[in-house]
Design an enzyme around this catalytic site. Structure first.
Site, PDB file in Angstrom:
ATOM      1  N   ARG A  36       0.838  -1.042  -0.055  1.00  0.00           N
ATOM      2  CA  ARG A  36      -0.025   0.068  -0.252  1.00  0.00           C
ATOM      3  C   ARG A  36       0.769   1.159  -0.072  1.00  0.00           C
ATOM      4  NH1 ARG A  36      -4.275  -0.374   4.573  1.00  0.00           N
ATOM      5  NH2 ARG A  36      -2.473  -1.555   5.631  1.00  0.00           N
ATOM      6  N   LEU A  69      -6.067  -2.167  -2.361  1.00  0.00           N
ATOM      7  CA  LEU A  69      -7.189  -3.048  -2.569  1.00  0.00           C
ATOM      8  C   LEU A  69      -8.562  -2.205  -3.108  1.00  0.00           C
ATOM      9  CD1 LEU A  69      -7.084  -5.338   0.690  1.00  0.00           C
ATOM     10  CD2 LEU A  69      -6.522  -5.938  -1.761  1.00  0.00           C
ATOM     11  N   ALA A  89      -3.306 -10.183   0.048  1.00  0.00           N
ATOM     12  CA  ALA A  89      -3.824  -8.927   0.624  1.00  0.00           C
ATOM     13  C   ALA A  89      -5.317  -9.197   1.124  1.00  0.00           C
ATOM     14  CB  ALA A  89      -3.539  -7.580  -0.115  1.00  0.00           C
ATOM     15  N   TYR A 163     -14.787 -10.723  10.747  1.00  0.00           N
ATOM     16  CA  TYR A 163     -13.600 -11.210   9.802  1.00  0.00           C
ATOM     17  C   TYR A 163     -14.251 -12.470   9.236  1.00  0.00           C
ATOM     18  CZ  TYR A 163      -9.154 -13.283   9.095  1.00  0.00           C
ATOM     19  OH  TYR A 163      -8.172 -13.975   8.363  1.00  0.00           O
ATOM     20  N   LYS A 167     -13.830 -13.030   4.997  1.00  0.00           N
ATOM     21  CA  LYS A 167     -13.203 -14.077   4.302  1.00  0.00           C
ATOM     22  C   LYS A 167     -14.028 -15.001   3.422  1.00  0.00           C
ATOM     23  CE  LYS A 167      -9.258 -14.299   4.468  1.00  0.00           C
ATOM     24  NZ  LYS A 167      -8.410 -13.706   3.683  1.00  0.00           N
TER      25      LYS A 167
END
Length: 344
Positions: A36, A69, A89, A163, A167
């Site tokens: 980044r 991203l 990432a 989270y 994913k």
């Protein structure tokens, strides 16, 4: 013809990604790492260099590009002329965010941005870092069920964390994209458990936060939760081996060496460092639930209380030839690095 010796690696400053970069370089690949901020390029190079068998020419073999991203800039150029992309990432927090979209949006949009750029650039092969949390999060599953790569987390579950949801949705989006928009693309997903083991440098984000808390005796007692653990060196090996393994195309691979309760992990660390006062006592479940009302980090553990979830890692062993480092060894390696570098 695309260059099969140069591999773009997104999120190159990550805990897992640094190990992937190291193993790619050791296997003879040239690595084009994405960051980044280019300010972190020297960090990655300095982390990898001491561990290479032959560091000669590293500045030519490990180069960097700046990518985000959530932005299109630079993606097309970063993937031009190559055959394989390794996409690691994705955000990985310790505590749950107030707005789940703070995790879901960069995970899903970033994955799709990478895959769309890969398709536009003619990239044939993609290795995606997913997570075991895209496999395990299902309600009403009895203890003792053996999860495998056919299982998917339920994103509608009221207990799923932001989270885990991020994913799962990101990996689902990847498989859907290949099916619907890029049927010629060869996708493999790697689904690690709790990744422990030795970092290559002091910059490893939140990945070893659990071990730091244990070594530093940050908690007066430990919640009765269990984790499927794996060594970072094995997860990196799974990524690298998948590139050249035709039978891995179109499949997911669980990366786990075994299940350990958190007090068991503490017992391992306590035996390793008998001169340190490592907390090994268990906290009662009611207390963890109560504290979770006020602490987001503790709240993330509440749905896991008392749950023993087991997985089948046979596919990784059979297809990728993995012989996993034992879970307790991964614990010791990570704890040793933390103590030796005074990172408590």
């Amino acid at each position: 013809m695309p260059d099969k010796t140069t591999v773009p690696l997104t999120g190159a400053s990550g805990f897992i990604a640094k190990h992937i970069a190291l193993q790619l370089l050791e296997a003879g690949y040239t690595v084009r790492g994405s960051l980044r901020s280019m300010n972190r390029a020297s960090e990655v190079t300095d982390a990898v260099r001491p561990h290479l068998t032959d560091p000669a020419g590293l500045d030519e073999r490990l180069t960097f590009v700046e990518l985000d991203l959530l932005a299109d800039k630079g993606w097309d150029e970063a993937l031009q002329g190559v055959d394989t992309l390794v996409h690691t990432a994705s955000p990985f927090p310790i505590s749950q965010p107030r707005d789940e979209n703070d995790l879901i949006r960069p995970a899903v949009d970033g994955t799709l941005r990478a895959l769309r750029a890969a398709k536009a650039a003619g990239v044939n092969r993609v290795i995606l870092t997913s997570s075991i949390v895209s496999v395990l999060e299902q309600d009403g599953v009895p203890d003792g069920k053996l999860f495998d790569e056919t299982d998917w987390s339920d994103v509608e579950s009221p207990t799923i964390s932001a989270y885990s949801k991020s994913k799962t949705l990101a990996e689902r989006a990847a498989w859907d994209f290949v099916r619907d928009e890029a049927p010629g693309m060869q996708l493999t997903a790697i689904n690690p458990g709790m990744v422990l083991g030795p970092p290559l440098d002091r910059h490893f984000g939140s990945s070893l936060g659990l071990l730091q808390r244990l070594v530093g005796s940050k908690d007066p007692a430990l919640p009765n939760i269990g984790l499927l653990c794996v060594d970072v060196r094995d997860i990196a090996a799974m990524h690298v081996r998948a590139i050249g393994t035709e039978d891995s195309i179109g499949h997911r691979f669980i990366g786990s060496a075994g299940f350990l309760w958190m007090p068991e992990i503490a017992d391992v660390v306590a035996a390793q460092f008998p001169d340190r006062k490592i907390v090994t006592r268990r906290a009662p479940n009611w207390l963890v639930r109560l504290l979770g009302l006020f602490d987001n980090e503790i709240k993330a553990a509440v749905p896991l209380l008392g749950r023993k979830r087991l997985v089948d890692n046979a596919r990784a062993k059979e297809v990728l030839g993995m012989e996993f480092i034992p879970a307790d060894e991964a614990v010791r390696a990570g704890a040793a690095y933390i103590v030796e570098n005074d990172l408590v």
